[in-house]
Enzyme design. Structure first.
Site, short mmCIF file in Angstrom:
data_model
loop_
_atom_site.label_atom_id
_atom_site.label_comp_id
_atom_site.label_asym_id
_atom_site.label_seq_id
_atom_site.Cartn_x
_atom_site.Cartn_y
_atom_site.Cartn_z
N LYS A 106 0.20 -1.47 0.43
CA LYS A 106 0.27 0.14 0.03
C LYS A 106 0.90 1.52 -0.53
O LYS A 106 2.35 1.44 0.68
CB LYS A 106 -0.77 0.11 1.28
CG LYS A 106 -2.22 0.79 1.03
CD LYS A 106 -3.53 0.11 0.63
CE LYS A 106 -4.79 0.97 0.10
NZ LYS A 106 -5.70 -0.24 -0.20
P1 NAD Z 1 -13.14 7.42 -2.86
O1 NAD Z 1 -11.97 9.02 -2.30
O2 NAD Z 1 -13.70 7.65 -4.00
O3 NAD Z 1 -14.79 7.72 -1.22
C1 NAD Z 1 -14.34 7.37 0.14
C2 NAD Z 1 -16.26 8.44 0.47
O4 NAD Z 1 -15.67 8.23 1.81
C3 NAD Z 1 -16.08 9.61 -0.13
O5 NAD Z 1 -17.47 9.63 -0.31
C4 NAD Z 1 -15.60 11.26 0.86
O6 NAD Z 1 -15.81 12.11 1.13
C5 NAD Z 1 -16.14 9.65 1.92
N1 NAD Z 1 -15.53 10.33 3.46
C6 NAD Z 1 -14.35 10.54 3.92
N2 NAD Z 1 -13.80 10.62 4.46
C7 NAD Z 1 -14.63 10.81 5.72
C8 NAD Z 1 -15.28 10.91 6.82
N3 NAD Z 1 -14.57 10.89 8.05
N4 NAD Z 1 -16.70 9.75 6.99
C9 NAD Z 1 -17.79 9.29 6.10
N5 NAD Z 1 -17.12 9.87 4.47
C10 NAD Z 1 -15.62 10.21 5.09
O7 NAD Z 1 -12.10 6.26 -1.62
P2 NAD Z 1 -12.94 4.78 -2.25
O8 NAD Z 1 -11.88 3.87 -3.39
O9 NAD Z 1 -14.33 4.76 -2.49
O10 NAD Z 1 -12.07 3.97 -0.93
C11 NAD Z 1 -13.34 4.00 -0.12
C12 NAD Z 1 -12.46 2.62 0.92
O11 NAD Z 1 -12.95 1.69 0.16
C13 NAD Z 1 -11.41 2.66 1.49
O12 NAD Z 1 -11.48 2.49 2.54
C14 NAD Z 1 -10.30 1.99 0.12
O13 NAD Z 1 -9.41 1.40 0.67
C15 NAD Z 1 -11.83 1.02 0.04
N6 NAD Z 1 -11.42 0.22 -1.13
C16 NAD Z 1 -11.27 0.89 -2.49
C17 NAD Z 1 -11.23 -0.31 -3.32
C18 NAD Z 1 -10.95 0.86 -4.98
O14 NAD Z 1 -10.93 0.69 -5.44
N7 NAD Z 1 -10.27 2.06 -4.93
C19 NAD Z 1 -10.83 -1.91 -3.35
C20 NAD Z 1 -10.90 -2.24 -2.51
C21 NAD Z 1 -11.18 -1.10 -1.26
#
Ligand code: NAD
Length: 420
Positions: A106
């Site tokens: 990561k």
């Molecule tokens: P992103 O940046 O696209 O979205 C993050 C979302 O979380 C946004 O809507 C943001 O406003 C919200 N957010 C941020 N801080 C917050 C808070 N304090 N309270 C509530 N909401 C909050 O990111 P993403 O890619 O959607 O990732 C989200 C989660 O999924 C992370 O934990 C990431 O590690 C995990 N993840 C992502 C992927 C991927 O393919 N992008 C794959 C597996 C897991």
């Protein structure tokens, strides 16, 4: 919202529990308690106003026992080494649980990316990629998007790496734009996988989509896409949130309209979305909604000893990485709430990243249908394996997933003669 929290320490405790259930000795898996490599970098960047700021960045490569290191890049103001170490370890476990030939890594930069202009974001990414250049590559370590990074950022990363190498190298990152080697179906893959897993759990419990209400915390790539697919499948999404707070509508939110609203402009937030009868709620209130399914899809450390006792959902499907603390998890278990663990539930992204990488290595592209079918096959198999492992050992799904993953990593390491 959190318990006193150290993500890496939590991961170690879960690893110990899984090892005990498998009858492993400390020597069998001690290496997994120490990441293979931890890199800290300082990233100087000229800001739009002419000043220079230096940002802190990391890349942690956890275990390479089963293949090249693989894992996303996060831009967030809370990034620190312990968080990145935990996220890297979860990637090793995630790749193993779905049985794809990767290790775990990561990366992250401590920055409030929402305050950067597009030009600043690009300069930051290119400098970070330059600093990571010696330790990444298509057969070494392959980054992907995570919080506040996306296909465009991956395109800049790939271009910087290719320029330094003097050779176009699409396989160095996944989650790229499709015209420069991205895979069809990648941007939706995590949400598609989460939807499939949610449906599989419902099947096991004899519930139907139409009678199921859902609350989703986070409306980004993962939360937004999951909401879109679940809505298409007939689920009623009654609450959704982002960093600006949450929204609630008893009769169900108009998800396509909300997603269009959020995506219409960079930086748009739910606090500015309006519709009649809409109720504004906090992120903490979102967790307490009277729903069948709760999907945390934002950050770690949300379902804790403080918030877990108020959760009314029957099922928690972990879309974020590490949303539930160990103490929070215990309370869910005591209250008979099924938690589908992150390392299984959100693995659709890394599975299609694997397909993207295979396409890049072969200079070939697959039809979207093939991507989706293969994703569904792989994920359904992993879900059933986790379900059966948990049932056999009488444990939670989380322990089922950890046992399956740990066993696979330790077996590979032993066969290679590695001391773990
Ligand atoms: P992103 O940046 O696209 O979205 C993050 C979302 O979380 C946004 O809507 C943001 O406003 C919200 N957010 C941020 N801080 C917050 C808070 N304090 N309270 C509530 N909401 C909050 O990111 P993403 O890619 O959607 O990732 C989200 C989660 O999924 C992370 O934990 C990431 O590690 C995990 N993840 C992502 C992927 C991927 O393919 N992008 C794959 C597996 C897991």
């Amino acid at each position: 919202m959190g318990d006193k929290y150290n993500a890496f320490q939590e991961m170690l405790q879960l690893l110990d529990r899984a090892a005990a259930l498998l009858g492993l000795k400390q020597d069998d898996y001690i290496t997994l308690k120490y990441p293979d490599r931890e890199l800290k970098v300082s990233i100087p960047m000229k800001m739009d106003d002419g000043s220079v700021q230096v940002f802190e960045g990391y890349r942690v490569q956890h275990s390479g026992a089963r293949g090249p290191y693989k894992g996303g890049i996060r831009y967030h103001e809370n990034v620190d080494l312990d968080e990145i170490k935990a996220l890297a370890a979860w990637m090793s476990l995630k790749s193993a649980v779905v049985n794809i030939p990767y290790g775990g890594a990561k990366g992250g930069v401590k920055v409030d990316a929402t305050k950067l202009s597009k030009g600043e974001l690009e300069r930051l990414t290119r400098r970070y990629a330059t600093l990571l250049y010696p330790i990444v590559g298509p057969h070494i370590d392959i980054p992907a998007p995570d919080i506040n990074t996306n296909a465009e950022v991956m395109g800049w990363f790939m271009d910087t790496f290719s320029t330094l190498r003097g050779q176009l190298t699409p396989g160095v990152v996944t989650g790229k734009p499709v015209p420069i080697g991205g895979s069809l179906g990648r941007s939706d893959a995590t949400g598609r996988g989460l939807t499939l897993i949610t449906k599989e759990v419902l099947k096991k419990l004899g519930l139907s989509a139409e009678s199921t209400r859902v609350a989703i915390q986070g409306a980004g790539n993962v939360g937004g896409t999951t909401a879109k697919f679940l809505h298409e499948e007939g689920f009623k999404i009654i609450a959704l949130s982002d960093v600006s707070g949450g929204i609630f509508l008893e009769e169900g939110l108009d998800i396509p309209e909300i997603i269009d609203f959020l995506r219409a402009q960079r930086g748009r937030l739910l606090k500015d979305y309006q519709t009649p009868k809409l109720v504004r709620i906090s992120n903490e209130e979102l967790l307490r909604q009277n729903v069948e399914i709760l999907i945390p899809a934002a950050l770690e450390n949300q379902i804790t000893s403080k918030t877990a006792p108020h959760i009314q959902a029957k099922i928690v499907v972990e879309a974020a990485n590490g949303p539930t603390t160990i103490r929070g998890d215990l309370i869910l278990e005591e209250n008979g709430i099924i938690a589908v663990p992150d390392i299984l539930a959100n693995s659709g992204g890394v599975i299609v990243s694997y397909f993207e990488w295979l396409q890049n290595l072969q200079s070939f592209s697959w039809e979207e249908e093939k991507v989706i079918t293969r994703l569904e096959n792989l994920l359904t198999k992993a879900f059933n394996e986790v379900w059966e492992t948990a049932a056999e050992k009488g444990t939670s799904l989380r322990m089922g997933a950890y046992m399956l993953a740990l066993d696979r990593i330790v077996t590979s390491a032993k066969m290679r003669g590695m001391s773990c």
